[in-house]
Design a protein around this motif. Structure first.
Motif, PDB file in Angstrom:
ATOM      1  N   VAL A  18      63.656  30.183  35.759  1.00  0.00           N
ATOM      2  CA  VAL A  18      62.748  30.510  36.856  1.00  0.00           C
ATOM      3  C   VAL A  18      62.855  32.002  37.164  1.00  0.00           C
ATOM      4  O   VAL A  18      63.944  32.525  37.361  1.00  0.00           O
ATOM      5  N   PHE A  19      61.709  32.677  37.195  1.00  0.00           N
ATOM      6  CA  PHE A  19      61.637  34.075  37.608  1.00  0.00           C
ATOM      7  C   PHE A  19      60.898  34.122  38.937  1.00  0.00           C
ATOM      8  O   PHE A  19      59.791  33.613  39.046  1.00  0.00           O
ATOM      9  N   ARG A  20      61.503  34.706  39.917  1.00  0.00           N
ATOM     10  CA  ARG A  20      60.882  34.800  41.236  1.00  0.00           C
ATOM     11  C   ARG A  20      60.245  36.175  41.399  1.00  0.00           C
ATOM     12  O   ARG A  20      60.836  37.191  41.061  1.00  0.00           O
ATOM     13  N   ALA A  21      59.030  36.170  41.930  1.00  0.00           N
ATOM     14  CA  ALA A  21      58.314  37.428  42.160  1.00  0.00           C
ATOM     15  C   ALA A  21      58.973  38.176  43.315  1.00  0.00           C
ATOM     16  O   ALA A  21      59.426  37.559  44.275  1.00  0.00           O
ATOM     17  N   PRO A  22      59.014  39.484  43.229  1.00  0.00           N
ATOM     18  CA  PRO A  22      59.615  40.274  44.308  1.00  0.00           C
ATOM     19  C   PRO A  22      58.729  40.365  45.546  1.00  0.00           C
ATOM     20  O   PRO A  22      59.156  40.874  46.568  1.00  0.00           O
ATOM     21  N   ALA A  23      57.495  39.872  45.471  1.00  0.00           N
ATOM     22  CA  ALA A  23      56.576  39.942  46.605  1.00  0.00           C
ATOM     23  C   ALA A  23      55.676  38.717  46.598  1.00  0.00           C
ATOM     24  O   ALA A  23      55.471  38.094  45.555  1.00  0.00           O
ATOM     25  N   ALA A  24      55.131  38.381  47.758  1.00  0.00           N
ATOM     26  CA  ALA A  24      54.194  37.266  47.859  1.00  0.00           C
ATOM     27  C   ALA A  24      52.806  37.750  47.458  1.00  0.00           C
ATOM     28  O   ALA A  24      52.494  38.934  47.570  1.00  0.00           O
ATOM     29  N   GLY A  25      51.980  36.843  46.996  1.00  0.00           N
ATOM     30  CA  GLY A  25      50.616  37.205  46.632  1.00  0.00           C
ATOM     31  C   GLY A  25      50.021  36.162  45.708  1.00  0.00           C
ATOM     32  O   GLY A  25      50.593  35.093  45.498  1.00  0.00           O
ATOM     33  N   VAL A  27      48.404  35.287  41.855  1.00  0.00           N
ATOM     34  CA  VAL A  27      48.431  35.709  40.456  1.00  0.00           C
ATOM     35  C   VAL A  27      46.994  36.050  40.077  1.00  0.00           C
ATOM     36  O   VAL A  27      46.113  35.191  40.108  1.00  0.00           O
ATOM     37  N   ILE A  28      46.765  37.315  39.737  1.00  0.00           N
ATOM     38  CA  ILE A  28      45.417  37.713  39.326  1.00  0.00           C
ATOM     39  C   ILE A  28      45.339  37.990  37.830  1.00  0.00           C
ATOM     40  O   ILE A  28      44.268  38.120  37.278  1.00  0.00           O
ATOM     41  N   GLU A  29      46.507  38.080  37.182  1.00  0.00           N
ATOM     42  CA  GLU A  29      46.534  38.219  35.728  1.00  0.00           C
ATOM     43  C   GLU A  29      47.812  37.573  35.207  1.00  0.00           C
ATOM     44  O   GLU A  29      48.898  37.824  35.713  1.00  0.00           O
ATOM     45  N   ALA A  48      48.675  40.091  43.501  1.00  0.00           N
ATOM     46  CA  ALA A  48      47.943  40.896  44.474  1.00  0.00           C
ATOM     47  C   ALA A  48      48.079  40.260  45.843  1.00  0.00           C
ATOM     48  O   ALA A  48      47.982  39.041  45.986  1.00  0.00           O
ATOM     49  N   ASP A  49      48.300  41.087  46.823  1.00  0.00           N
ATOM     50  CA  ASP A  49      48.300  40.657  48.215  1.00  0.00           C
ATOM     51  C   ASP A  49      46.878  40.844  48.720  1.00  0.00           C
ATOM     52  O   ASP A  49      46.388  41.967  48.822  1.00  0.00           O
ATOM     53  N   LEU A  50      46.188  39.756  49.003  1.00  0.00           N
ATOM     54  CA  LEU A  50      44.785  39.824  49.392  1.00  0.00           C
ATOM     55  C   LEU A  50      44.585  39.818  50.904  1.00  0.00           C
ATOM     56  O   LEU A  50      43.469  39.623  51.379  1.00  0.00           O
ATOM     57  N   SER A  51      45.645  40.055  51.678  1.00  0.00           N
ATOM     58  CA  SER A  51      45.486  40.096  53.133  1.00  0.00           C
ATOM     59  C   SER A  51      44.729  41.350  53.566  1.00  0.00           C
ATOM     60  O   SER A  51      44.167  41.403  54.654  1.00  0.00           O
ATOM     61  N   VAL A  52      44.721  42.362  52.708  1.00  0.00           N
ATOM     62  CA  VAL A  52      43.919  43.572  52.912  1.00  0.00           C
ATOM     63  C   VAL A  52      43.222  43.841  51.586  1.00  0.00           C
ATOM     64  O   VAL A  52      43.855  43.809  50.533  1.00  0.00           O
ATOM     65  N   VAL A  53      41.900  44.070  51.627  1.00  0.00           N
ATOM     66  CA  VAL A  53      41.150  44.304  50.390  1.00  0.00           C
ATOM     67  C   VAL A  53      40.391  45.616  50.470  1.00  0.00           C
ATOM     68  O   VAL A  53      40.152  46.149  51.558  1.00  0.00           O
ATOM     69  N   TRP A  54      40.037  46.123  49.297  1.00  0.00           N
ATOM     70  CA  TRP A  54      39.209  47.320  49.192  1.00  0.00           C
ATOM     71  C   TRP A  54      37.803  46.903  48.790  1.00  0.00           C
ATOM     72  O   TRP A  54      37.615  45.990  47.988  1.00  0.00           O
ATOM     73  N   VAL A  55      36.837  47.606  49.320  1.00  0.00           N
ATOM     74  CA  VAL A  55      35.450  47.465  48.882  1.00  0.00           C
ATOM     75  C   VAL A  55      34.990  48.855  48.485  1.00  0.00           C
ATOM     76  O   VAL A  55      35.150  49.809  49.247  1.00  0.00           O
ATOM     77  N   GLU A  56      34.462  48.977  47.270  1.00  0.00           N
ATOM     78  CA  GLU A  56      33.920  50.259  46.833  1.00  0.00           C
ATOM     79  C   GLU A  56      32.406  50.192  46.924  1.00  0.00           C
ATOM     80  O   GLU A  56      31.791  49.251  46.443  1.00  0.00           O
ATOM     81  N   ALA A  57      31.833  51.206  47.572  1.00  0.00           N
ATOM     82  CA  ALA A  57      30.387  51.253  47.781  1.00  0.00           C
ATOM     83  C   ALA A  57      29.848  52.565  47.228  1.00  0.00           C
ATOM     84  O   ALA A  57      30.495  53.605  47.332  1.00  0.00           O
ATOM     85  N   LYS A 117      37.232  37.836  47.971  1.00  0.00           N
ATOM     86  CA  LYS A 117      37.879  37.695  46.666  1.00  0.00           C
ATOM     87  C   LYS A 117      37.579  38.903  45.780  1.00  0.00           C
ATOM     88  O   LYS A 117      36.502  39.485  45.863  1.00  0.00           O
ATOM     89  N   PRO A 118      38.514  39.261  44.909  1.00  0.00           N
ATOM     90  CA  PRO A 118      38.240  40.342  43.954  1.00  0.00           C
ATOM     91  C   PRO A 118      37.008  40.004  43.114  1.00  0.00           C
ATOM     92  O   PRO A 118      36.827  38.860  42.691  1.00  0.00           O
ATOM     93  N   GLY A 119      36.162  40.983  42.912  1.00  0.00           N
ATOM     94  CA  GLY A 119      34.968  40.802  42.081  1.00  0.00           C
ATOM     95  C   GLY A 119      33.724  40.395  42.837  1.00  0.00           C
ATOM     96  O   GLY A 119      32.642  40.336  42.252  1.00  0.00           O
ATOM     97  N   MET A 120      33.821  40.097  44.142  1.00  0.00           N
ATOM     98  CA  MET A 120      32.628  39.726  44.911  1.00  0.00           C
ATOM     99  C   MET A 120      31.717  40.941  45.058  1.00  0.00           C
ATOM    100  O   MET A 120      32.191  42.063  45.156  1.00  0.00           O
TER     101      MET A 120
END
Length: 173
Positions: A18-25, A27-29, A48-57, A117-120
């Motif tokens: 078992v490998f534990r991730a160092p952060a919560a989030g 799996v996006i890849e 990825a932590d999706l509690s804060v997201v980026w939108v590029e416009a 979600k990523p990609g929207m």
């Protein structure tokens, strides 16, 4: 470390580790597959932590002067009709896309329920600073190619031409 200590203590190989991730989030890849040989430093999963997201416009060149760091925006997505998400500009890309004549700006949005979600695809409305000026209907402007004029009523059916400098055109004009 606890898994390694347990293996060392038992002195026996294990079928699975078992490998534990160092952060919560989320799996996006996932690059890891069963039976794969793993080297130190190799990326197996991307989280990825999706509690804060980026939108590029994309902001058109002629509107760029209205956008600055901290500019507020409202973001809507087709997945949630009638709802909007508040954000603010945190980055303005330094280059202009010569084909679209636009500059990418990045907004940051809180996403506490992980609904975005990523990609929207999103529609972004930025709220720029208010500008003062005289507003005229588009058909009141006479553009000769050399001069831009409006006619001012002098009274008794008389009008006089006035040279004007046209600024920003409004969406309805």
């Amino acid at each position: 470390p606890s898994e390694l200590q347990a293996i060392e203590a038992s002195r026996a190989p294990r079928q699975a580790v078992v490998f534990r991730a160092p952060a919560a989030g989320y799996v996006i890849e996932k690059r890891a597959i069963q039976g794969m040989h793993v080297e130190p430093g190799q990326t197996l999963y991307q989280l990825a932590d999706l509690s804060v997201v980026w939108v590029e416009a994309a902001v058109y060149e002629q509107d760029l002067s209205l956008v600055a760091m901290g500019t507020r925006g409202r973001v809507t997505v087709d997945a949630y009709p009638g709802e909007s998400f508040a954000g603010r500009v945190v980055h303005v890309h330094p280059t202009l896309d010569e084909q679209t004549r636009s500059v990418l700006v990045r907004l940051v949005l809180d996403n506490p329920l992980d609904r975005l979600k990523p990609g929207m695809y999103a529609q972004v409305e930025l709220t720029g600073p208010a500008a003062e000026g005289l507003v005229i209907p588009p058909d009141a402007l006479v553009d000769t190619g050399r001069r831009q004029l409006v006619f001012v009523a002098e009274g008794d059916g008389y009008f006089s031409p006035r040279d004007v400098t046209v600024g920003r055109r409004l969406a309805d004009g």
